[in-house]
Design a protein around this motif. Structure first.
Motif, PDB file in Angstrom:
ATOM      1  N   LEU A   1       2.438  -4.778   7.627  1.00 15.28           N
ATOM      2  CA  LEU A   1       2.088  -3.543   6.937  1.00 15.28           C
ATOM      3  C   LEU A   1       2.034  -3.788   5.431  1.00 15.28           C
ATOM      4  O   LEU A   1       2.972  -4.345   4.863  1.00 15.28           O
ATOM      5  N   THR A   2       0.946  -3.353   4.819  1.00 14.07           N
ATOM      6  CA  THR A   2       0.803  -3.441   3.364  1.00 14.07           C
ATOM      7  C   THR A   2       0.306  -2.098   2.857  1.00 14.07           C
ATOM      8  O   THR A   2      -0.696  -1.576   3.341  1.00 14.07           O
ATOM      9  N   PHE A   3       1.017  -1.540   1.897  1.00 14.49           N
ATOM     10  CA  PHE A   3       0.683  -0.251   1.294  1.00 14.49           C
ATOM     11  C   PHE A   3       0.135  -0.535  -0.096  1.00 14.49           C
ATOM     12  O   PHE A   3       0.848  -1.056  -0.946  1.00 14.49           O
ATOM     13  N   VAL A   4      -1.150  -0.231  -0.301  1.00 16.92           N
ATOM     14  CA  VAL A   4      -1.816  -0.579  -1.557  1.00 16.92           C
ATOM     15  C   VAL A   4      -2.089   0.677  -2.377  1.00 16.92           C
ATOM     16  O   VAL A   4      -2.718   1.625  -1.898  1.00 16.92           O
ATOM     17  N   ASP A   5      -1.604   0.654  -3.618  1.00 15.30           N
ATOM     18  CA  ASP A   5      -1.830   1.728  -4.582  1.00 15.30           C
ATOM     19  C   ASP A   5      -3.014   1.333  -5.464  1.00 15.30           C
ATOM     20  O   ASP A   5      -2.942   0.351  -6.192  1.00 15.30           O
ATOM     21  N   PHE A   6      -4.107   2.075  -5.351  1.00 16.02           N
ATOM     22  CA  PHE A   6      -5.284   1.879  -6.208  1.00 16.02           C
ATOM     23  C   PHE A   6      -5.070   2.748  -7.447  1.00 16.02           C
ATOM     24  O   PHE A   6      -4.921   3.964  -7.332  1.00 16.02           O
ATOM     25  N   TRP A   7      -5.066   2.126  -8.630  1.00 19.39           N
ATOM     26  CA  TRP A   7      -4.676   2.828  -9.845  1.00 19.39           C
ATOM     27  C   TRP A   7      -5.476   2.328 -11.043  1.00 19.39           C
ATOM     28  O   TRP A   7      -6.238   1.378 -10.936  1.00 19.39           O
ATOM     29  N   ALA A   8      -5.273   2.992 -12.200  1.00 18.20           N
ATOM     30  CA  ALA A   8      -5.865   2.553 -13.467  1.00 18.20           C
ATOM     31  C   ALA A   8      -4.933   2.959 -14.606  1.00 18.20           C
ATOM     32  O   ALA A   8      -4.207   3.952 -14.501  1.00 18.20           O
ATOM     33  N   GLU A   9      -4.981   2.194 -15.692  1.00 14.17           N
ATOM     34  CA  GLU A   9      -4.131   2.466 -16.869  1.00 14.17           C
ATOM     35  C   GLU A   9      -4.331   3.873 -17.425  1.00 14.17           C
ATOM     36  O   GLU A   9      -3.387   4.511 -17.859  1.00 14.17           O
ATOM     37  N   TRP A  10      -5.565   4.354 -17.438  1.00 11.90           N
ATOM     38  CA  TRP A  10      -5.902   5.629 -18.077  1.00 11.90           C
ATOM     39  C   TRP A  10      -5.573   6.849 -17.218  1.00 11.90           C
ATOM     40  O   TRP A  10      -5.727   7.981 -17.651  1.00 11.90           O
TER      41      TRP A  10
ATOM     42  N   LEU B   1      12.059  -0.820   0.458  1.00 14.39           N
ATOM     43  CA  LEU B   1      11.457  -1.176   1.748  1.00 14.39           C
ATOM     44  C   LEU B   1      11.136  -2.664   1.849  1.00 14.39           C
ATOM     45  O   LEU B   1      10.380  -3.084   2.727  1.00 14.39           O
ATOM     46  N   ASP B   2      11.731  -3.453   0.959  1.00 17.71           N
ATOM     47  CA  ASP B   2      11.500  -4.897   0.949  1.00 17.71           C
ATOM     48  C   ASP B   2      11.798  -5.500   2.316  1.00 17.71           C
ATOM     49  O   ASP B   2      12.820  -5.206   2.923  1.00 17.71           O
ATOM     50  N   GLY B   3      10.878  -6.308   2.810  1.00 19.21           N
ATOM     51  CA  GLY B   3      11.057  -6.933   4.116  1.00 19.21           C
ATOM     52  C   GLY B   3      10.518  -6.106   5.263  1.00 19.21           C
ATOM     53  O   GLY B   3      10.404  -6.595   6.385  1.00 19.21           O
ATOM     54  N   LYS B   4      10.162  -4.850   4.989  1.00 17.53           N
ATOM     55  CA  LYS B   4       9.624  -3.976   6.035  1.00 17.53           C
ATOM     56  C   LYS B   4       8.146  -3.682   5.815  1.00 17.53           C
ATOM     57  O   LYS B   4       7.350  -3.692   6.749  1.00 17.53           O
ATOM     58  N   VAL B   5       7.812  -3.374   4.563  1.00 19.03           N
ATOM     59  CA  VAL B   5       6.432  -3.055   4.181  1.00 19.03           C
ATOM     60  C   VAL B   5       6.152  -3.748   2.854  1.00 19.03           C
ATOM     61  O   VAL B   5       6.971  -3.670   1.938  1.00 19.03           O
ATOM     62  N   LYS B   6       5.013  -4.427   2.753  1.00 11.08           N
ATOM     63  CA  LYS B   6       4.607  -4.972   1.457  1.00 11.08           C
ATOM     64  C   LYS B   6       4.021  -3.830   0.648  1.00 11.08           C
ATOM     65  O   LYS B   6       3.216  -3.048   1.151  1.00 11.08           O
ATOM     66  N   ILE B   7       4.435  -3.714  -0.602  1.00 11.76           N
ATOM     67  CA  ILE B   7       3.916  -2.690  -1.499  1.00 11.76           C
ATOM     68  C   ILE B   7       3.129  -3.397  -2.590  1.00 11.76           C
ATOM     69  O   ILE B   7       3.635  -4.324  -3.227  1.00 11.76           O
ATOM     70  N   ALA B   8       1.882  -2.960  -2.779  1.00  5.59           N
ATOM     71  CA  ALA B   8       1.006  -3.641  -3.731  1.00  5.59           C
ATOM     72  C   ALA B   8       0.253  -2.638  -4.598  1.00  5.59           C
ATOM     73  O   ALA B   8       0.058  -1.489  -4.215  1.00  5.59           O
ATOM     74  N   LYS B   9      -0.176  -3.121  -5.770  1.00  9.85           N
ATOM     75  CA  LYS B   9      -1.012  -2.322  -6.666  1.00  9.85           C
ATOM     76  C   LYS B   9      -2.292  -3.085  -6.931  1.00  9.85           C
ATOM     77  O   LYS B   9      -2.285  -4.312  -7.062  1.00  9.85           O
ATOM     78  N   LEU B  10      -3.396  -2.327  -7.016  1.00 10.66           N
ATOM     79  CA  LEU B  10      -4.683  -2.920  -7.345  1.00 10.66           C
ATOM     80  C   LEU B  10      -5.316  -2.074  -8.442  1.00 10.66           C
ATOM     81  O   LEU B  10      -5.530  -0.872  -8.256  1.00 10.66           O
TER      82      LEU B  10
ATOM     83  N   MET C   1       9.784  -6.204  -4.440  1.00  9.74           N
ATOM     84  CA  MET C   1       8.958  -6.435  -5.600  1.00  9.74           C
ATOM     85  C   MET C   1       7.521  -5.992  -5.322  1.00  9.74           C
ATOM     86  O   MET C   1       6.972  -6.249  -4.262  1.00  9.74           O
ATOM     87  N   THR C   2       6.948  -5.305  -6.272  1.00 12.49           N
ATOM     88  CA  THR C   2       5.572  -4.844  -6.142  1.00 12.49           C
ATOM     89  C   THR C   2       4.622  -6.006  -6.396  1.00 12.49           C
ATOM     90  O   THR C   2       4.731  -6.702  -7.400  1.00 12.49           O
ATOM     91  N   LEU C   3       3.698  -6.205  -5.475  1.00 14.51           N
ATOM     92  CA  LEU C   3       2.672  -7.230  -5.651  1.00 14.51           C
ATOM     93  C   LEU C   3       1.536  -6.665  -6.491  1.00 14.51           C
ATOM     94  O   LEU C   3       1.181  -5.501  -6.336  1.00 14.51           O
ATOM     95  N   HIS C   4       0.965  -7.478  -7.332  1.00 13.16           N
ATOM     96  CA  HIS C   4      -0.237  -7.086  -8.069  1.00 13.16           C
ATOM     97  C   HIS C   4      -1.371  -7.923  -7.498  1.00 13.16           C
ATOM     98  O   HIS C   4      -1.395  -9.138  -7.681  1.00 13.16           O
ATOM     99  N   ILE C   5      -2.260  -7.267  -6.754  1.00 16.54           N
ATOM    100  CA  ILE C   5      -3.310  -8.005  -6.064  1.00 16.54           C
ATOM    101  C   ILE C   5      -4.664  -7.782  -6.733  1.00 16.54           C
ATOM    102  O   ILE C   5      -4.850  -6.837  -7.499  1.00 16.54           O
ATOM    103  N   THR C   6      -5.591  -8.679  -6.421  1.00 12.40           N
ATOM    104  CA  THR C   6      -6.918  -8.669  -7.036  1.00 12.40           C
ATOM    105  C   THR C   6      -7.985  -8.803  -5.958  1.00 12.40           C
ATOM    106  O   THR C   6      -7.673  -9.048  -4.789  1.00 12.40           O
ATOM    107  N   ASP C   7      -9.231  -8.682  -6.378  1.00 13.44           N
ATOM    108  CA  ASP C   7     -10.347  -8.911  -5.451  1.00 13.44           C
ATOM    109  C   ASP C   7     -10.215 -10.277  -4.775  1.00 13.44           C
ATOM    110  O   ASP C   7     -10.523 -10.432  -3.599  1.00 13.44           O
ATOM    111  N   GLN C   8      -9.750 -11.269  -5.547  1.00 14.63           N
ATOM    112  CA  GLN C   8      -9.707 -12.647  -5.051  1.00 14.63           C
ATOM    113  C   GLN C   8      -8.649 -12.871  -3.968  1.00 14.63           C
ATOM    114  O   GLN C   8      -8.886 -13.610  -3.019  1.00 14.63           O
TER     115      GLN C   8
END
Length: 103
Positions: free
Chosen positions: A18-27, A45-54, A1-8
């Protein structure tokens, strides 16, 4: 599952492993193309690498902290520290091979 992370919660989410963070925007067209790829990698890759979007528009502090100037930008973190930055759209197989080489 993709995590949705924030500044907080960013620091807590990337603190361990390991955490792979995708920096993105709607536009951002390439970001929208990359979205399903990121979600598939999170499942495969669940359980091997955390996948996140910011979302850069909603989370300026972290975006600026890591010098993200163009998107999509992806940063691999290991135990809270940035390892490598990848910019621009990448095909799924390329990203998967890259991440598997880091596990």
């Amino acid at each position: 599952m993709t995590l949705h992370i924030t500044d907080q919660d960013f620091d807590a989410q990337i603190a361990e492993g390991l955490t792979f963070v995708d920096f993105w925007a709607e536009w951002c067209g390439p970001c929208r193309m990359l979205g399903p790829v990121i979600d598939e990698l999170a499942t495969e890759l669940d359980g091997k690498v955390k996948i996140a979007k910011l979302n850069i528009d909603e989370n300026r502090v972290i975006t600026e902290k890591f010098g993200v100037m163009s998107i999509p930008t992806m940063i691999l973190f290991k135990d809270g520290e940035p390892v490598e930055k990848i910019q621009g759209f990448q095909p799924k197989e390329a990203l998967k091979g890259y991440l598997e080489s880091k596990i």
